[in-house]
Design an enzyme around this catalytic site. Sequence first.
Site, PDB file in Angstrom:
ATOM      1  N   GLY A  85      97.372 -26.864 -28.477  1.00 10.87           N
ATOM      2  CA  GLY A  85      98.076 -27.749 -27.566  1.00 10.87           C
ATOM      3  C   GLY A  85      99.456 -28.140 -28.060  1.00 10.87           C
ATOM      4  O   GLY A  85     100.128 -27.382 -28.762  1.00 10.87           O
ATOM      5  N   CYS A 107     100.521 -40.425 -27.250  1.00  7.26           N
ATOM      6  CA  CYS A 107     100.258 -41.141 -28.503  1.00  7.26           C
ATOM      7  C   CYS A 107     100.336 -42.657 -28.424  1.00  7.26           C
ATOM      8  O   CYS A 107      99.429 -43.345 -28.887  1.00  7.26           O
ATOM      9  CB  CYS A 107     101.220 -40.650 -29.581  1.00  7.26           C
ATOM     10  SG  CYS A 107     100.849 -38.990 -30.174  1.00  7.26           S
ATOM     11  N   VAL A 162      92.858 -30.901 -32.337  1.00  7.10           N
ATOM     12  CA  VAL A 162      92.257 -31.021 -31.002  1.00  7.10           C
ATOM     13  C   VAL A 162      92.562 -32.405 -30.424  1.00  7.10           C
ATOM     14  O   VAL A 162      93.005 -33.315 -31.126  1.00  7.10           O
ATOM     15  CB  VAL A 162      90.728 -30.797 -31.046  1.00  7.10           C
ATOM     16  CG1 VAL A 162      90.421 -29.367 -31.461  1.00  7.10           C
ATOM     17  CG2 VAL A 162      90.056 -31.790 -31.994  1.00  7.10           C
ATOM     18  N   LYS A 192      97.443 -44.630 -26.577  1.00  4.36           N
ATOM     19  CA  LYS A 192      96.167 -44.264 -27.206  1.00  4.36           C
ATOM     20  C   LYS A 192      96.059 -44.839 -28.617  1.00  4.36           C
ATOM     21  O   LYS A 192      95.020 -45.399 -28.992  1.00  4.36           O
ATOM     22  CB  LYS A 192      96.042 -42.741 -27.235  1.00  4.36           C
ATOM     23  CG  LYS A 192      94.823 -42.212 -27.976  1.00  4.36           C
ATOM     24  CD  LYS A 192      94.667 -40.723 -27.772  1.00  4.36           C
ATOM     25  CE  LYS A 192      95.751 -39.911 -28.421  1.00  4.36           C
ATOM     26  NZ  LYS A 192      95.610 -39.835 -29.897  1.00  4.36           N
ATOM     27  N   PHE A 219     106.760 -37.553 -18.882  1.00  7.10           N
ATOM     28  CA  PHE A 219     106.935 -38.887 -19.459  1.00  7.10           C
ATOM     29  C   PHE A 219     108.285 -39.053 -20.149  1.00  7.10           C
ATOM     30  O   PHE A 219     108.757 -40.173 -20.362  1.00  7.10           O
ATOM     31  CB  PHE A 219     105.777 -39.222 -20.411  1.00  7.10           C
ATOM     32  CG  PHE A 219     105.941 -38.737 -21.828  1.00  7.10           C
ATOM     33  CD1 PHE A 219     106.527 -39.538 -22.785  1.00  7.10           C
ATOM     34  CD2 PHE A 219     105.482 -37.481 -22.214  1.00  7.10           C
ATOM     35  CE1 PHE A 219     106.668 -39.110 -24.098  1.00  7.10           C
ATOM     36  CE2 PHE A 219     105.610 -37.045 -23.511  1.00  7.10           C
ATOM     37  CZ  PHE A 219     106.213 -37.854 -24.458  1.00  7.10           C
ATOM     38  N   SER A 252      95.156 -34.017 -35.843  1.00  9.67           N
ATOM     39  CA  SER A 252      94.993 -34.903 -34.692  1.00  9.67           C
ATOM     40  C   SER A 252      95.193 -36.348 -35.136  1.00  9.67           C
ATOM     41  O   SER A 252      94.968 -36.698 -36.291  1.00  9.67           O
ATOM     42  CB  SER A 252      93.599 -34.755 -34.096  1.00  9.67           C
ATOM     43  OG  SER A 252      93.316 -33.423 -33.744  1.00  9.67           O
TER      44      SER A 252
END
Length: 481
Positions: free
Chosen positions: A12, A277, A91, A280, A339, A132
């Site tokens: 990703g 980020c 991930v 979260k 964003f 991650s």
Amino acid sequence: MKIKNICCLGAGYVGGPTMSVIALKCPEIKVTVVDLNESRIAAWNNDDLDKLPVYEPGLAEVVDKARGRNLFFSTEVDSAIEAADMIFIAVNTPTKNYGEGKGMAADLKFVELCARQIARIAKNDKIIVEKSTLPVRTAETLQTILDHTGNGVKFEVLSNPEFLAEGTAINDLLHADRVLIGGKQTESGQKAIQALVDVYAHWLSPKQILTTNVWSSELSKLTANAFLAQRISSINALSALCEATEADVDEVATAIGTDSRIGPKFLKASVGFGGSCFQKDILNLVYLCRYFNLPEVANYWEQIIILNDYQKYRFAKKIISSLFNTVSGKKITFLGWAFKKDTNDTRESAAIYVAEHLIEDGAEIHVYDPKVSEEKIKADMSYLWELKGFTEQKIESKLKQIFVYNSAEDALHQAHAVAVLTEWDEFKTYNWNSIFINMYKPAFIFDGRNILDAEELTAIGFQVKGIGKGYIPQLKREPVF
């Protein structure tokens, strides 16, 4: 220990660019990025570099140089794990939307699955690298799972959080402020840390590579994002006061930013922060503080999220009130959905939540973003409404209020209002005279990023409303006498 073979689990926004740069700078190391998503891996392997699944300036050039030489993208996860000396876990760790910690705690199910798969496949000693964003002491969880394989393989778990800003990720990797590596303070832990240091030392200086214990490294990532988001919410809070008092938030930001103790970065008022980020990680930090019975600390950090949500709601409310308290059936054109500029990432984008408020009031949302597809835009809205418990029929009905265009000209034609949600540079170059002619009057522009020339647009005839701008700039006129 000299690393010859690296495997990354996750292709990703973090895994793809990071491994591409490592492969570019370490030609003697074989780097394999694996993912179970076949279409994503196919996109990474596409001959047309414009179709890479991640858009980042400079990424295509890096992939072009390294792919097929020592950089490979594959769905063959087991074989890549078996061959690797060092395995990066990159991930997704989204906020939980179920069970204990719902709405705040990080969902670590994908990380745990990776650990169990590594434990099952590994036949020789390996270094495991957390890439991650994870809660403090996750490394301990990984180590516990790996150590109980019963097959005699030894694992060292390192924390190596990413500090990339989307839109500048390649430059951030090539010219990092710092790389942070945390590991156990044992002889084997120090050897593992040095092995990863040696990888980054191919292009970064020793002063750019910081080593800590693993817990400090994990907490540093959450803290860095919390501090950056805090600055954005602070200036956004003041933007509301500026609008009420006719101060100019950009002038205030410049004035305080010249103070060397404060500095100018992350003091740009906007419709709100987004990305994968900030929200979260702060929610994760809030959850950890409450878990360890620190409610005052938790409440402090949670206010950053509350303010960010307020800013998006305030922007949407301003659009509705300015358009005579109703947007029902009106065409509101969104310029931008990502964003931020120079990325196609839409996670937690302010546009999603502003659109939600306006659609609830009956508006038609017409969107143009140079890098975000119609499929992605509608998937973002569908996911939000699913979380709210809307039926499939209701979601389909609401999606009919969203229209996506391949050109800004079509999106802007006969609009009642324009809302700038992403700071793409091209928006500043448009022929706003022509746009004004083809809009309903009065023609409103709501600049959620303060990137347009408000004075110039006002001269054309637009009603311009920016963030933290308590007045519309007046035109300079020659004196009458």
